[in-house]
Write a protein that holds these residues in place. Structure first.
Motif, PDB file in Angstrom:
ATOM      1  N   ASP A  65       0.827  -1.212   0.000  1.00 30.29           N
ATOM      2  CA  ASP A  65       0.000   0.000   0.000  1.00 30.29           C
ATOM      3  C   ASP A  65       0.861   1.262   0.000  1.00 30.29           C
ATOM      4  O   ASP A  65       0.499   2.269  -0.616  1.00 30.29           O
ATOM      5  CB  ASP A  65      -0.938   0.012   1.212  1.00 30.29           C
ATOM      6  CG  ASP A  65      -2.089  -0.973   1.065  1.00 30.29           C
ATOM      7  OD1 ASP A  65      -2.360  -1.404  -0.068  1.00 30.29           O
ATOM      8  OD2 ASP A  65      -2.705  -1.324   2.089  1.00 30.29           O
ATOM      9  N   GLY A  70       0.790   1.413  -6.835  1.00 31.37           N
ATOM     10  CA  GLY A  70       0.754   2.872  -6.930  1.00 31.37           C
ATOM     11  C   GLY A  70       2.052   3.460  -7.428  1.00 31.37           C
ATOM     12  O   GLY A  70       2.066   4.517  -8.079  1.00 31.37           O
ATOM     13  N   SER A 281      -0.987   5.609   3.986  1.00 27.60           N
ATOM     14  CA  SER A 281      -1.724   4.362   3.776  1.00 27.60           C
ATOM     15  C   SER A 281      -1.891   3.590   5.090  1.00 27.60           C
ATOM     16  O   SER A 281      -2.905   2.907   5.295  1.00 27.60           O
ATOM     17  CB  SER A 281      -1.011   3.497   2.737  1.00 27.60           C
ATOM     18  OG  SER A 281       0.328   3.239   3.119  1.00 27.60           O
ATOM     19  N   HIS A 284      -4.635   5.260   7.056  1.00 32.55           N
ATOM     20  CA  HIS A 284      -5.912   4.888   6.444  1.00 32.55           C
ATOM     21  C   HIS A 284      -6.341   3.504   6.915  1.00 32.55           C
ATOM     22  O   HIS A 284      -7.523   3.277   7.217  1.00 32.55           O
ATOM     23  CB  HIS A 284      -5.779   4.918   4.920  1.00 32.55           C
ATOM     24  CG  HIS A 284      -7.075   4.701   4.203  1.00 32.55           C
ATOM     25  ND1 HIS A 284      -8.077   5.643   4.161  1.00 32.55           N
ATOM     26  CD2 HIS A 284      -7.533   3.629   3.492  1.00 32.55           C
ATOM     27  CE1 HIS A 284      -9.097   5.180   3.455  1.00 32.55           C
ATOM     28  NE2 HIS A 284      -8.798   3.950   3.046  1.00 32.55           N
ATOM     29  N   SER A 316      -5.074   9.624  -8.014  1.00 27.94           N
ATOM     30  CA  SER A 316      -6.282   9.004  -7.470  1.00 27.94           C
ATOM     31  C   SER A 316      -7.222   8.526  -8.563  1.00 27.94           C
ATOM     32  O   SER A 316      -7.914   7.515  -8.402  1.00 27.94           O
ATOM     33  CB  SER A 316      -7.014   9.989  -6.549  1.00 27.94           C
ATOM     34  OG  SER A 316      -6.211  10.315  -5.426  1.00 27.94           O
ATOM     35  N   MET A 319      -6.226   5.152  -9.310  1.00 29.33           N
ATOM     36  CA  MET A 319      -6.063   4.254  -8.167  1.00 29.33           C
ATOM     37  C   MET A 319      -7.347   4.106  -7.346  1.00 29.33           C
ATOM     38  O   MET A 319      -7.303   3.880  -6.137  1.00 29.33           O
ATOM     39  CB  MET A 319      -4.934   4.776  -7.270  1.00 29.33           C
ATOM     40  CG  MET A 319      -3.543   4.593  -7.854  1.00 29.33           C
ATOM     41  SD  MET A 319      -3.051   2.846  -8.011  1.00 29.33           S
ATOM     42  CE  MET A 319      -2.942   2.356  -6.284  1.00 29.33           C
ATOM     43  N   ARG A 322      -7.787   6.257  -4.091  1.00 25.49           N
ATOM     44  CA  ARG A 322      -6.755   6.259  -3.053  1.00 25.49           C
ATOM     45  C   ARG A 322      -5.840   7.463  -3.232  1.00 25.49           C
ATOM     46  O   ARG A 322      -5.533   7.865  -4.352  1.00 25.49           O
ATOM     47  CB  ARG A 322      -5.915   4.983  -3.109  1.00 25.49           C
ATOM     48  CG  ARG A 322      -6.669   3.724  -2.731  1.00 25.49           C
ATOM     49  CD  ARG A 322      -5.725   2.528  -2.671  1.00 25.49           C
ATOM     50  NE  ARG A 322      -4.781   2.659  -1.581  1.00 25.49           N
ATOM     51  CZ  ARG A 322      -5.021   2.269  -0.326  1.00 25.49           C
ATOM     52  NH1 ARG A 322      -6.187   1.741  -0.010  1.00 25.49           N
ATOM     53  NH2 ARG A 322      -4.108   2.408   0.612  1.00 25.49           N
ATOM     54  N   ARG A 323      -5.378   8.021  -2.134  1.00 24.21           N
ATOM     55  CA  ARG A 323      -4.441   9.133  -2.181  1.00 24.21           C
ATOM     56  C   ARG A 323      -3.008   8.597  -2.112  1.00 24.21           C
ATOM     57  O   ARG A 323      -2.754   7.562  -1.496  1.00 24.21           O
ATOM     58  CB  ARG A 323      -4.702  10.107  -1.034  1.00 24.21           C
ATOM     59  CG  ARG A 323      -6.015  10.874  -1.181  1.00 24.21           C
ATOM     60  CD  ARG A 323      -6.017  11.743  -2.409  1.00 24.21           C
ATOM     61  NE  ARG A 323      -7.218  12.565  -2.514  1.00 24.21           N
ATOM     62  CZ  ARG A 323      -7.440  13.438  -3.496  1.00 24.21           C
ATOM     63  NH1 ARG A 323      -6.533  13.585  -4.450  1.00 24.21           N
ATOM     64  NH2 ARG A 323      -8.543  14.152  -3.529  1.00 24.21           N
ATOM     65  N   THR A 325       0.970   8.089  -1.185  1.00 23.56           N
ATOM     66  CA  THR A 325       1.896   8.213  -0.072  1.00 23.56           C
ATOM     67  C   THR A 325       3.112   9.020  -0.524  1.00 23.56           C
ATOM     68  O   THR A 325       3.275   9.337  -1.707  1.00 23.56           O
ATOM     69  CB  THR A 325       2.380   6.837   0.387  1.00 23.56           C
ATOM     70  OG1 THR A 325       3.151   6.242  -0.665  1.00 23.56           O
ATOM     71  CG2 THR A 325       1.211   5.925   0.741  1.00 23.56           C
ATOM     72  N   TRP A 397      -9.236  10.461   3.862  1.00 28.25           N
ATOM     73  CA  TRP A 397      -7.877  10.882   3.523  1.00 28.25           C
ATOM     74  C   TRP A 397      -7.501  12.256   4.078  1.00 28.25           C
ATOM     75  O   TRP A 397      -6.377  12.701   3.880  1.00 28.25           O
ATOM     76  CB  TRP A 397      -7.620  10.841   2.006  1.00 28.25           C
ATOM     77  CG  TRP A 397      -7.877   9.487   1.424  1.00 28.25           C
ATOM     78  CD1 TRP A 397      -8.984   9.101   0.723  1.00 28.25           C
ATOM     79  CD2 TRP A 397      -7.027   8.336   1.501  1.00 28.25           C
ATOM     80  NE1 TRP A 397      -8.883   7.760   0.372  1.00 28.25           N
ATOM     81  CE2 TRP A 397      -7.680   7.271   0.832  1.00 28.25           C
ATOM     82  CE3 TRP A 397      -5.772   8.098   2.074  1.00 28.25           C
ATOM     83  CZ2 TRP A 397      -7.119   5.998   0.712  1.00 28.25           C
ATOM     84  CZ3 TRP A 397      -5.213   6.836   1.959  1.00 28.25           C
ATOM     85  CH2 TRP A 397      -5.882   5.799   1.285  1.00 28.25           C
TER      86      TRP A 397
END
Length: 425
Positions: A65, A70, A281, A284, A316, A319, A322-323, A325, A397
């Motif tokens: 993650d 990513g 991550s 989260h 994002s 993905m 998702r934000r 890292t 997030w």
């Protein structure tokens, strides 16, 4: 030469199972099924004017993650943004899973360089893998972009003229978190350390910071990578009498440690946790109820400013919301800087390209001004954050409150203190 826009990437699955993205050749015109070359810079030392970058990461383990798939998206975004300034160069991104095994990581990088012409390997989550690949790329005269490798030894005793460590390291993490925790009265420490290269240097650098600031180290215990049950280790920390339990681990290990510390009630009587290397991550996965109040040090946060938000929105979109890292941001920035270095150096020779990358400060949209030192350390600002309370978060997030920015000249270990053989007294 005028800039031209590259065609969108078309992902494909190669016969060996690795995912690749071939960038369309800049300045080529399709006519009757034939590609006709428009005028372009001839680069005799870049075969076929093709630059291959390999994303070597943990795709399914404890760091997946933080980095993983990513990181591949981030490298492709860098290739997209380089297209308009490529000057005739093509870019191909390849990727593989090192499975957190140094032998697999080094063997993969060796095959990429020897048989596929890869010029740089980026990401390298897992410090043992990063150290091994750095040595290999020096031998092969190519570039290691250690954007997710955290051990500070990479710019110390193991420094290389062919390696750039982009995002953070254990010295920077320890410096930020220890300073913030000591200000809150945490002057006695016990370390819960993952037993491999990252944990060892994270514990060492943090313990030195504690002692430097007048604190006391009460002891340490080490656990294997990817340990599900950390209760015995936490109870040992509790019996030490230390005020601060320092988590010298990351990924799923730090998540498990924080959850189990709450479950077993080891944080009573004024004790606190110091997560020396935790990322967005991980927060989260924990949720704000469990993570609230944690101090953490990061080089990047998606909601830091307009530029970080704009890039994070692009990430994002690919993905599932998702934000990114700081590891993901580091893959993007390191890859883009490398591609520009190849363009300027007109060669894939690793030391020559890194010298070109070091030639002047980099105005990076995600990290601000970046300079690359002779020991391979990319120097930029770091930030100390506190994890928000659930009531203070505006939604998914929105997890960090910035406490302070650590200036570049204070964020990283001084150049003359790392023991890098490249640095003359």
């Amino acid at each position: 030469m005028s800039s031209q826009t590259e065609e969108p990437a078309r992902p494909s699955i190669r016969p060996d199972g690795l995912t690749t993205t071939r960038r369309a050749t800049l300045g080529l015109l399709a006519a009757g099924g034939t590609l006709l070359a428009a005028p372009a810079l001839v680069r005799a030392e870049v075969p076929g004017n093709l630059v291959k970058v390999g994303v070597l990461s943990d795709m399914s383990g404890p760091f997946a993650d933080q980095a993983g798939p990513g990181s591949v998206v981030s490298a492709k975004l860098a290739a997209d943004d380089f297209a308009a300034e490529a000057g005739g160069l093509k870019v191909e991104i390849v990727s593989a899973d090192h499975q957190n095994k140094p032998d697999i990581g080094v063997a993969t990088a060796r095959r990429w360089v020897d048989t596929e012409g890869v010029g740089a390997v980026v990401d390298l989550a897992n410090s043992a893998v990063g150290l091994g690949v750095s040595d290999l790329m020096r031998e092969k005269k190519r570039v290691a972009l250690a954007s997710s490798t955290a051990t500070s030894d990479l710019t110390g005793r193991a420094c290389s003229p062919n390696t750039v460590q982009w995002v953070t390291d254990t010295w920077a993490q320890a410096n930020g978190v220890v300073t913030g925790t000591m200000r809150q009265g945490g002057d006695s420490w016990f370390f819960l350390t993952v037993d491999y290269a990252l944990g060892h240097t994270l514990e060492r650098d943090a313990a030195e910071a504690v002692k430097r600031q007048g604190g006391k180290v009460m002891g340490q215990v080490r656990h294997p990578l990817n340990t599900a049950d950390l209760s015995a280790f936490l109870l040992q920390a509790q019996s030490s009498g230390a005020k601060v339990f320092a988590l010298a681990n990351t990924g799923s290990d730090v998540i498990n440690a924080i959850k189990q510390a709450a479950e077993f009630g080891v944080l009573r009587r004024g004790r606190s946790l110091a997560a020396l290397f935790i990322q967005l991550s991980d927060i989260h996965a924990l949720g704000l109820q469990a993570a609230q109040g944690l101090l953490l040090c990061e080089a990047f946060y998606w909601d830091l400013d307009a530029k970080t938000r704009a890039w994070s929105d692009r990430f994002s979109a690919q993905m599932g919301g998702r934000r990114p890292t700081m590891n993901h941001a580091g893959v993007y920035s390191a890859t883009l800087a490398y591609l520009r270095g190849v363009r300027e150096a007109k060669t894939l020779d690793g030391e020559t390209v890194v010298t070109a990358m070091r030639a002047k400060p980099i105005d990076d949209p995600l990290f601000g001004e970046v300079t690359i030192r002779q020991d391979g350390r990319a120097v930029h600002a770091m930030h100390l954050f506190r994890v928000k309370k659930p009531a203070d978060s505006r939604g998914a997030w929105d997890y960090y409150e910035k406490l302070e920015t650590i200036a570049p000249d204070q964020a990283f270990r001084p150049l003359d203190q790392g023991g890098c053989p490249l640095i003359r007294s």
